[in-house]
Motif scaffolding. Sequence first.
Motif, PDB file in Angstrom:
ATOM      1  N   GLN A 135      -6.793   8.719   8.188  1.00  0.00           N
ATOM      2  CA  GLN A 135      -6.978   7.857   9.090  1.00  0.00           C
ATOM      3  C   GLN A 135      -7.563   6.727   8.561  1.00  0.00           C
ATOM      4  O   GLN A 135      -7.112   5.333   8.591  1.00  0.00           O
ATOM      5  CB  GLN A 135      -7.406   8.403  10.503  1.00  0.00           C
ATOM      6  N   ALA A 136      -8.755   6.589   7.943  1.00  0.00           N
ATOM      7  CA  ALA A 136      -9.577   5.558   7.516  1.00  0.00           C
ATOM      8  C   ALA A 136      -8.675   4.900   6.187  1.00  0.00           C
ATOM      9  O   ALA A 136      -8.896   3.802   6.065  1.00  0.00           O
ATOM     10  CB  ALA A 136     -10.920   6.254   6.963  1.00  0.00           C
ATOM     11  N   LEU A 137      -8.239   5.822   5.571  1.00  0.00           N
ATOM     12  CA  LEU A 137      -7.295   5.157   4.271  1.00  0.00           C
ATOM     13  C   LEU A 137      -6.208   4.096   4.758  1.00  0.00           C
ATOM     14  O   LEU A 137      -6.077   3.023   4.541  1.00  0.00           O
ATOM     15  CB  LEU A 137      -6.888   6.140   3.565  1.00  0.00           C
ATOM     16  N   ILE A 138      -5.701   4.440   5.952  1.00  0.00           N
ATOM     17  CA  ILE A 138      -4.431   3.923   6.270  1.00  0.00           C
ATOM     18  C   ILE A 138      -5.128   2.750   7.205  1.00  0.00           C
ATOM     19  O   ILE A 138      -4.556   1.651   6.986  1.00  0.00           O
ATOM     20  CB  ILE A 138      -3.439   4.656   7.361  1.00  0.00           C
ATOM     21  N   GLU A 139      -5.965   2.750   7.929  1.00  0.00           N
ATOM     22  CA  GLU A 139      -6.625   1.791   8.882  1.00  0.00           C
ATOM     23  C   GLU A 139      -7.062   0.540   7.806  1.00  0.00           C
ATOM     24  O   GLU A 139      -7.147  -0.671   8.100  1.00  0.00           O
ATOM     25  CB  GLU A 139      -7.708   2.104   9.794  1.00  0.00           C
ATOM     26  N   ASN A 140      -8.017   1.250   6.910  1.00  0.00           N
ATOM     27  CA  ASN A 140      -8.395   0.300   5.936  1.00  0.00           C
ATOM     28  C   ASN A 140      -7.274  -0.551   5.004  1.00  0.00           C
ATOM     29  O   ASN A 140      -7.652  -1.800   5.163  1.00  0.00           O
ATOM     30  CB  ASN A 140      -9.451   0.858   4.837  1.00  0.00           C
ATOM     31  N   ALA A 141      -6.379  -0.032   4.846  1.00  0.00           N
ATOM     32  CA  ALA A 141      -5.025  -0.705   4.185  1.00  0.00           C
ATOM     33  C   ALA A 141      -4.649  -1.841   5.168  1.00  0.00           C
ATOM     34  O   ALA A 141      -4.545  -2.856   4.721  1.00  0.00           O
ATOM     35  CB  ALA A 141      -4.279   0.242   3.821  1.00  0.00           C
ATOM     36  N   VAL A 142      -4.164  -1.310   6.224  1.00  0.00           N
ATOM     37  CA  VAL A 142      -3.811  -2.316   7.114  1.00  0.00           C
ATOM     38  C   VAL A 142      -4.475  -3.395   7.676  1.00  0.00           C
ATOM     39  O   VAL A 142      -4.180  -4.713   7.877  1.00  0.00           O
ATOM     40  CB  VAL A 142      -3.116  -1.351   8.622  1.00  0.00           C
ATOM     41  N   ASP A 143      -6.029  -2.928   7.671  1.00  0.00           N
ATOM     42  CA  ASP A 143      -6.984  -4.131   8.174  1.00  0.00           C
ATOM     43  C   ASP A 143      -7.070  -5.021   6.955  1.00  0.00           C
ATOM     44  O   ASP A 143      -7.270  -6.289   7.438  1.00  0.00           O
ATOM     45  CB  ASP A 143      -8.482  -3.495   8.030  1.00  0.00           C
ATOM     46  N   LEU A 190     -13.125  -1.861  -0.603  1.00  0.00           N
ATOM     47  CA  LEU A 190     -12.227  -0.597  -0.967  1.00  0.00           C
ATOM     48  C   LEU A 190     -10.901  -1.086  -1.080  1.00  0.00           C
ATOM     49  O   LEU A 190     -10.096  -1.800  -0.564  1.00  0.00           O
ATOM     50  CB  LEU A 190     -12.023   0.477   0.173  1.00  0.00           C
ATOM     51  N   GLY A 191     -10.340  -0.482  -2.658  1.00  0.00           N
ATOM     52  CA  GLY A 191      -9.036  -0.827  -2.957  1.00  0.00           C
ATOM     53  C   GLY A 191      -8.944  -2.299  -3.620  1.00  0.00           C
ATOM     54  O   GLY A 191      -9.876  -2.940  -3.498  1.00  0.00           O
ATOM     55  N   HIS A 192      -7.799  -2.794  -3.678  1.00  0.00           N
ATOM     56  CA  HIS A 192      -7.721  -4.093  -4.163  1.00  0.00           C
ATOM     57  C   HIS A 192      -6.246  -4.630  -4.211  1.00  0.00           C
ATOM     58  O   HIS A 192      -5.103  -3.735  -3.977  1.00  0.00           O
ATOM     59  CB  HIS A 192      -7.905  -4.049  -5.666  1.00  0.00           C
ATOM     60  N   PHE A 193      -6.098  -6.175  -3.945  1.00  0.00           N
ATOM     61  CA  PHE A 193      -4.591  -6.543  -4.130  1.00  0.00           C
ATOM     62  C   PHE A 193      -4.236  -6.766  -5.675  1.00  0.00           C
ATOM     63  O   PHE A 193      -4.848  -7.208  -6.387  1.00  0.00           O
ATOM     64  CB  PHE A 193      -4.600  -8.003  -3.385  1.00  0.00           C
ATOM     65  N   ASP A 194      -2.873  -6.654  -5.754  1.00  0.00           N
ATOM     66  CA  ASP A 194      -2.246  -6.994  -7.196  1.00  0.00           C
ATOM     67  C   ASP A 194      -1.044  -7.501  -6.853  1.00  0.00           C
ATOM     68  O   ASP A 194      -0.132  -7.452  -5.748  1.00  0.00           O
ATOM     69  CB  ASP A 194      -2.110  -5.608  -7.615  1.00  0.00           C
ATOM     70  N   ILE A 195      -0.231  -8.036  -7.939  1.00  0.00           N
ATOM     71  CA  ILE A 195       1.059  -8.300  -7.886  1.00  0.00           C
ATOM     72  C   ILE A 195       1.920  -7.458  -8.715  1.00  0.00           C
ATOM     73  O   ILE A 195       1.448  -7.394 -10.262  1.00  0.00           O
ATOM     74  CB  ILE A 195       1.356 -10.110  -8.168  1.00  0.00           C
ATOM     75  N   TRP A 196       2.695  -6.969  -8.428  1.00  0.00           N
ATOM     76  CA  TRP A 196       3.363  -5.958  -9.230  1.00  0.00           C
ATOM     77  C   TRP A 196       4.516  -6.574 -10.139  1.00  0.00           C
ATOM     78  O   TRP A 196       4.980  -7.593  -9.582  1.00  0.00           O
ATOM     79  CB  TRP A 196       4.381  -5.029  -8.483  1.00  0.00           C
ATOM     80  N   SER A 197       4.328  -6.564 -11.272  1.00  0.00           N
ATOM     81  CA  SER A 197       5.317  -7.175 -12.239  1.00  0.00           C
ATOM     82  C   SER A 197       6.803  -7.248 -12.004  1.00  0.00           C
ATOM     83  O   SER A 197       7.344  -8.181 -12.293  1.00  0.00           O
ATOM     84  CB  SER A 197       4.778  -7.042 -13.816  1.00  0.00           C
ATOM     85  N   GLN A 198       7.344  -6.052 -11.599  1.00  0.00           N
ATOM     86  CA  GLN A 198       8.650  -5.749 -11.297  1.00  0.00           C
ATOM     87  C   GLN A 198       8.944  -6.618  -9.740  1.00  0.00           C
ATOM     88  O   GLN A 198       8.386  -5.669  -9.097  1.00  0.00           O
ATOM     89  CB  GLN A 198       9.127  -4.419 -11.546  1.00  0.00           C
ATOM     90  N   GLY A 199       9.482  -7.427  -9.795  1.00  0.00           N
ATOM     91  CA  GLY A 199       9.667  -7.992  -8.304  1.00  0.00           C
ATOM     92  C   GLY A 199       8.638  -9.056  -7.906  1.00  0.00           C
ATOM     93  O   GLY A 199       8.964  -9.457  -6.829  1.00  0.00           O
ATOM     94  N   ARG A 200       7.679  -9.251  -8.645  1.00  0.00           N
ATOM     95  CA  ARG A 200       6.494 -10.005  -7.995  1.00  0.00           C
ATOM     96  C   ARG A 200       6.327  -9.760  -6.797  1.00  0.00           C
ATOM     97  O   ARG A 200       6.141 -10.664  -5.927  1.00  0.00           O
ATOM     98  CB  ARG A 200       6.930 -11.620  -8.638  1.00  0.00           C
ATOM     99  N   VAL A 201       5.950  -8.418  -6.314  1.00  0.00           N
ATOM    100  CA  VAL A 201       5.481  -8.240  -5.001  1.00  0.00           C
ATOM    101  C   VAL A 201       4.083  -7.915  -4.795  1.00  0.00           C
ATOM    102  O   VAL A 201       3.343  -7.363  -5.539  1.00  0.00           O
ATOM    103  CB  VAL A 201       6.147  -6.868  -4.534  1.00  0.00           C
ATOM    104  N   LEU A 202       3.496  -8.658  -3.726  1.00  0.00           N
ATOM    105  CA  LEU A 202       2.076  -8.561  -3.512  1.00  0.00           C
ATOM    106  C   LEU A 202       1.974  -6.930  -2.946  1.00  0.00           C
ATOM    107  O   LEU A 202       2.617  -6.468  -1.926  1.00  0.00           O
ATOM    108  CB  LEU A 202       1.793  -9.494  -2.555  1.00  0.00           C
ATOM    109  N   VAL A 203       0.800  -6.263  -3.339  1.00  0.00           N
ATOM    110  CA  VAL A 203       0.502  -4.855  -2.996  1.00  0.00           C
ATOM    111  C   VAL A 203      -0.916  -4.783  -2.710  1.00  0.00           C
ATOM    112  O   VAL A 203      -1.684  -5.356  -3.453  1.00  0.00           O
ATOM    113  CB  VAL A 203       0.982  -3.878  -4.046  1.00  0.00           C
ATOM    114  N   TYR A 204      -1.152  -3.979  -1.890  1.00  0.00           N
ATOM    115  CA  TYR A 204      -2.494  -3.561  -1.589  1.00  0.00           C
ATOM    116  C   TYR A 204      -2.595  -2.194  -2.169  1.00  0.00           C
ATOM    117  O   TYR A 204      -1.899  -1.199  -1.778  1.00  0.00           O
ATOM    118  CB  TYR A 204      -3.209  -3.599  -0.082  1.00  0.00           C
ATOM    119  N   ARG A 205      -3.749  -1.716  -3.187  1.00  0.00           N
ATOM    120  CA  ARG A 205      -3.559  -0.489  -3.546  1.00  0.00           C
ATOM    121  C   ARG A 205      -4.927   0.111  -3.500  1.00  0.00           C
ATOM    122  O   ARG A 205      -6.204  -0.506  -3.710  1.00  0.00           O
ATOM    123  CB  ARG A 205      -3.119  -0.249  -4.865  1.00  0.00           C
ATOM    124  N   HIS A 206      -5.025   1.343  -2.966  1.00  0.00           N
ATOM    125  CA  HIS A 206      -6.377   2.185  -2.739  1.00  0.00           C
ATOM    126  C   HIS A 206      -6.320   3.487  -3.577  1.00  0.00           C
ATOM    127  O   HIS A 206      -5.534   4.246  -3.135  1.00  0.00           O
ATOM    128  CB  HIS A 206      -7.100   2.070  -1.728  1.00  0.00           C
TER     129      HIS A 206
END
Length: 168
Positions: A126-134, A94-110
């Motif tokens: 609760q599931a969305l937040i827990e999954n992102a943090v996990d 669920l979701g994916h990791f990416d690198i934002w082009s502005q600032g080259r910051v790692l992000v997880y997005r769902h």
Amino acid sequence: METALNDNIGSEYGAPMDVLAALFDARGWPLDTYAQEELGGEIQGAWVKYQLRAVLRPQDGVLQLICLPDIRVSKEQLMPAYELLSLVNEQVWLGHFDIWSQGRVLVYRHGALLADDGMLSISQAQALIENAVDECDRFYPAFQFALWGNKSPEDALEAAMIDAAGEA
């Protein structure tokens, strides 16, 4: 926990931003409202504190959750970071990791589709937040190994997965 949240918003379902705000409040997490359809806060993970943002697009019926593990990627590290991203994203359901082009910051997005009525349940929030943090906790060491430990993307992921498998 669910009873306390139900008391805060009146039912199990509600407007997404209200449900998320009630969840943050019930957990004692700091919360900032940036706009009517955007809020954020800070959540302690296993390794670091994560910045969490929620952005609502009611016209599309989508709630996007963004988790930032505070990892910046230098220009010199972009190619190995992208290679590691592709390996990591193969492991994420669920979701994916990416690198934002502005600032080259790692992000997880769902991006989560909301019900036809645009409501979000407490358990969904609760599931969305827990999954992102996990997911951020699970792969944070891989990015550490690759970006600061000079391991190859393959070795970094393998080392992180072995470490994660050893935790209980």
